[in-house]
Design an enzyme around this catalytic site. Structure first.
Site, PDB file in Angstrom:
ATOM      1  N   LYS A   1       0.045  -0.995  -6.004  1.00 41.23           N
ATOM      2  CA  LYS A   1      -0.850  -2.152  -5.772  1.00 41.23           C
ATOM      3  C   LYS A   1      -1.743  -1.871  -4.532  1.00 41.23           C
ATOM      4  O   LYS A   1      -1.369  -1.311  -3.570  1.00 41.23           O
ATOM      5  CB  LYS A   1      -0.255  -3.560  -5.561  1.00 41.23           C
ATOM      6  CG  LYS A   1       0.629  -3.629  -4.325  1.00 41.23           C
ATOM      7  CD  LYS A   1       1.473  -5.079  -4.573  1.00 41.23           C
ATOM      8  CE  LYS A   1       2.361  -5.230  -3.251  1.00 41.23           C
ATOM      9  NZ  LYS A   1       1.679  -5.337  -2.026  1.00 41.23           N
TER      10      LYS A   1
ATOM     11  N   CYS B   1       2.622 -10.056   1.853  1.00 47.78           N
ATOM     12  CA  CYS B   1       2.725  -9.554   0.240  1.00 47.78           C
ATOM     13  C   CYS B   1       3.651 -10.459  -0.568  1.00 47.78           C
ATOM     14  O   CYS B   1       3.367 -10.636  -1.548  1.00 47.78           O
ATOM     15  CB  CYS B   1       3.011  -8.094   0.292  1.00 47.78           C
ATOM     16  SG  CYS B   1       1.353  -7.372   1.061  1.00 47.78           S
TER      17      CYS B   1
ATOM     18  N   ASP C   1       7.367  -3.790  -1.713  1.00 48.93           N
ATOM     19  CA  ASP C   1       6.936  -3.168  -0.508  1.00 48.93           C
ATOM     20  C   ASP C   1       7.826  -2.984   0.572  1.00 48.93           C
ATOM     21  O   ASP C   1       7.665  -2.899   1.726  1.00 48.93           O
ATOM     22  CB  ASP C   1       5.767  -3.939   0.195  1.00 48.93           C
ATOM     23  CG  ASP C   1       4.335  -4.141  -0.633  1.00 48.93           C
ATOM     24  OD1 ASP C   1       4.438  -3.860  -1.852  1.00 48.93           O
ATOM     25  OD2 ASP C   1       3.443  -4.738  -0.271  1.00 48.93           O
TER      26      ASP C   1
END
Ligand code: C5J
Length: 225
Positions: A134, A167, A29
């Site tokens: 995701k 995450c 990310d």
């Protein structure tokens, strides 16, 4: 691809035996929405400048993986434009005036295809690198990450990216339960909250490596040679 069989990386709680042919770099990310002003991270009230120190060490690790022909995968957190994959509980969480799907300076927050959803230019995926989209915090949930890794006979992950306790940690726990050995370079992961960053790293290596190993990018690069 010309891999040396193993590289011994000094790490905590003890050395990590890295097998280049079976070890993917998984970059979590590193998106404009989390690292740049005007994105989702800032909309939640965070100081995004805290994450910027992770960029340069990630660039170096990425270059090393590419140079050796080792597997690289990237993830992006985000939702379909119609938000059909966004649970109401996630949409409704918090008290920010701007929510997922609302329009900010970098387009709709955390929506696929918007400028803010893109990975920062310094770490742009190469054409042959897998990018996992995701909808959740963990990269294994509702994605084909496990299949992609299994197809390549990957059994070790060097996990980097943001944020350490959200995450990165969720993905690391999912990976650990699926049988992957995980190594986290501390300088390549970052949080808006320094104390949570440190606590998350401590949790990984506690109990003699309950979730995995912690090291730093220089040690990995030196071990790779
Ligand atoms: C968050 C992430 N922090 N990538 N996402 O919401 O860690």
């Amino acid at each position: 691809m010309n891999f040396s069989p193993t590289a011994i990386v000094p790490a905590e709680p003890y050395e990590f035996t890295l097998t280049p042919s079976a070890c993917a770099l998984l970059i979590i990310d590193m998106q404009r929405d989390f690292l740049e002003p005007g994105g989702f991270g800032e909309a939640l009230g965070n100081d995004v400048s805290f994450l910027r120190r992770t960029i340069a060490p990630n660039e170096r690790l990425l270059a090393a993986w590419r140079q050796r022909g080792m597997t690289v995968m990237h993830t992006r957190e985000g939702h379909r434009p119609d938000l059909s994959d966004l649970p109401a509980a996630k949409l409704g969480r918090g008290r920010s005036s701007l929510r997922i799907g609302d329009v900010g300076p970098m387009g709709r927050l955390l929506v696929r295809g918007e400028p803010g959803h893109a990975i920062i230019s310094q770490l742009s995926p190469a054409f042959d690198e897998v990018v996992i989209d995701k909808p959740g915090k963990g990269a294994f949930w509702a994605t084909d990450l496990h299949d992609e890794l299994q197809r390549r006979q990957i059994r070790q992950l060097v996990i980097t990216g943001v944020t350490t306790e959200v995450c990165v940690h969720t993905t690391l726990r999912e990976a650990n339960d699926r049988g992957y050995e995980c190594l986290v370079p501390a300088d390549c992961v970052g949080s808006y909250f320094p104390e949570l960053h440190l606590a998350a790293l401590a949790m990984i290596k506690a109990q003699d490596g309950i979730f995995g190993w912690v090291s730093d990018s220089n040690k990995i690069l030196t071990a790779l040679g």
